[in-house]
Scaffold this active site. Sequence first.
Site, PDB file in Angstrom:
ATOM      1  N   HIS A  17       0.842  -1.209   0.000  1.00 46.02           N
ATOM      2  CA  HIS A  17       0.000   0.000   0.000  1.00 46.02           C
ATOM      3  C   HIS A  17       0.868   1.246   0.000  1.00 46.02           C
ATOM      4  CE1 HIS A  17       0.745  -0.447   4.303  1.00 46.02           C
ATOM      5  NE2 HIS A  17       0.238   0.755   4.542  1.00 46.02           N
ATOM      6  N   HIS A  31       1.455   3.987   1.862  1.00 47.31           N
ATOM      7  CA  HIS A  31       1.987   4.792   2.964  1.00 47.31           C
ATOM      8  C   HIS A  31       3.519   4.929   2.876  1.00 47.31           C
ATOM      9  CE1 HIS A  31      -1.810   4.195   5.628  1.00 47.31           C
ATOM     10  NE2 HIS A  31      -1.915   5.234   4.821  1.00 47.31           N
ATOM     11  N   ASP A  56       5.932   4.904   4.923  1.00 46.86           N
ATOM     12  CA  ASP A  56       6.828   3.958   5.600  1.00 46.86           C
ATOM     13  C   ASP A  56       6.879   2.605   4.885  1.00 46.86           C
ATOM     14  OD1 ASP A  56       4.087   3.686   6.655  1.00 46.86           O
ATOM     15  OD2 ASP A  56       4.926   2.221   8.058  1.00 46.86           O
ATOM     16  N   HIS A  57       6.170   2.501   3.749  1.00 45.25           N
ATOM     17  CA  HIS A  57       6.201   1.279   2.941  1.00 45.25           C
ATOM     18  C   HIS A  57       6.799   1.501   1.555  1.00 45.25           C
ATOM     19  CE1 HIS A  57       3.518  -1.069   5.741  1.00 45.25           C
ATOM     20  NE2 HIS A  57       3.430   0.162   6.192  1.00 45.25           N
ATOM     21  N   HIS A  95      -7.446  -0.678   5.658  1.00 47.96           N
ATOM     22  CA  HIS A  95      -6.404   0.231   6.157  1.00 47.96           C
ATOM     23  C   HIS A  95      -6.209   1.354   5.142  1.00 47.96           C
ATOM     24  CE1 HIS A  95      -2.714   1.555   8.104  1.00 47.96           C
ATOM     25  NE2 HIS A  95      -2.032   1.367   6.989  1.00 47.96           N
ATOM     26  N   ASP A 118      -0.130  -3.694   6.308  1.00 45.50           N
ATOM     27  CA  ASP A 118      -0.750  -3.161   7.526  1.00 45.50           C
ATOM     28  C   ASP A 118      -2.215  -3.584   7.649  1.00 45.50           C
ATOM     29  OD1 ASP A 118       1.639  -1.931   8.027  1.00 45.50           O
ATOM     30  OD2 ASP A 118       0.925   0.118   7.708  1.00 45.50           O
ATOM     31  N   HIS A 128       4.686  -4.406  10.933  1.00 45.87           N
ATOM     32  CA  HIS A 128       5.036  -3.668  12.153  1.00 45.87           C
ATOM     33  C   HIS A 128       5.159  -4.592  13.364  1.00 45.87           C
ATOM     34  CE1 HIS A 128       4.630   0.491  10.625  1.00 45.87           C
ATOM     35  NE2 HIS A 128       3.707  -0.030   9.826  1.00 45.87           N
TER      36      HIS A 128
END
Length: 256
Positions: free
Chosen positions: A52, A54, A56-57, A108, A130, A168
């Site tokens: 996805h 985001h 942090d990905h 999410h 996530d 995570h």
Amino acid sequence: MNLVALPAFADNYIWMLHDGHKAVVVDPGDAAPVVAALDRHGLSLAAILVTHHHADHVGGIEALRPRLQGPVYGPAHEAIPQPFTPLNGGDRVDVLGLQFDVIDVPGHTAGHIAYAQQGAPSHALLFCGDTLFSAGCGRLFEGTPAQMHASLSALAALPADTRVCCTHEYTQSNLRFAAAVEPDNPAVRLHQAYCKVLRDQDKPTLPSSLALELQINPFLRCREPAVVAAARAQGAASTEPVDVLAALREWKNNFR
Ligand SMILES: [Zn+2]
Ligand SMILES: [Zn+2]
């Protein structure tokens, strides 16, 4: 095939699969730990899988492109750094000789996808970003409880020995919540003790297995009487699994 969890940021893992020569990484939010691992093992980077959009990905993708000798795969309906190969649920990708089915798992984010290995004799891999965490699930930033319930149900239907590779390290805080939902669930207490040992040694609590998640994860247990009762006490609109999940998610958002 080797599976390695590369720690990144405060609590992310960038999953790396490698065969001693070529590697694939999943959700590289940061390039530095990936480059260090490639250099340490003398690996080339054959592909990147993204679940996805985001930061942090996806934040490390651009810096990894000079090392990349294959495609970036990502969800068709999300803004992934271009160029990438767009994937939809039902598609199949082949990386390092392994086949992964793409599953749509909105909730999410609106276009979140997961990668479920097919054709493995046992312990197939699941990269679920996530969406599913050990003992928890992702926050509903762009989706509804009904979508998340359908997404988690699709993942829960995979073989019980599936290795669940979440992004995570939220397991201990999720287990504190799971213990509040089901104080009398011995599997939650047992796993809390096990995870404390792992974390005290700085080891990941992941991958988990679906069999374990079905025992400890309240978001996969929305039909369990104890979970239903706890959710009703928190204001769940009915005993329907979607309403139970909605109440659990709301409760968890404010749980400390
Ligand atoms: Zn996310
Ligand atoms: Zn994340």
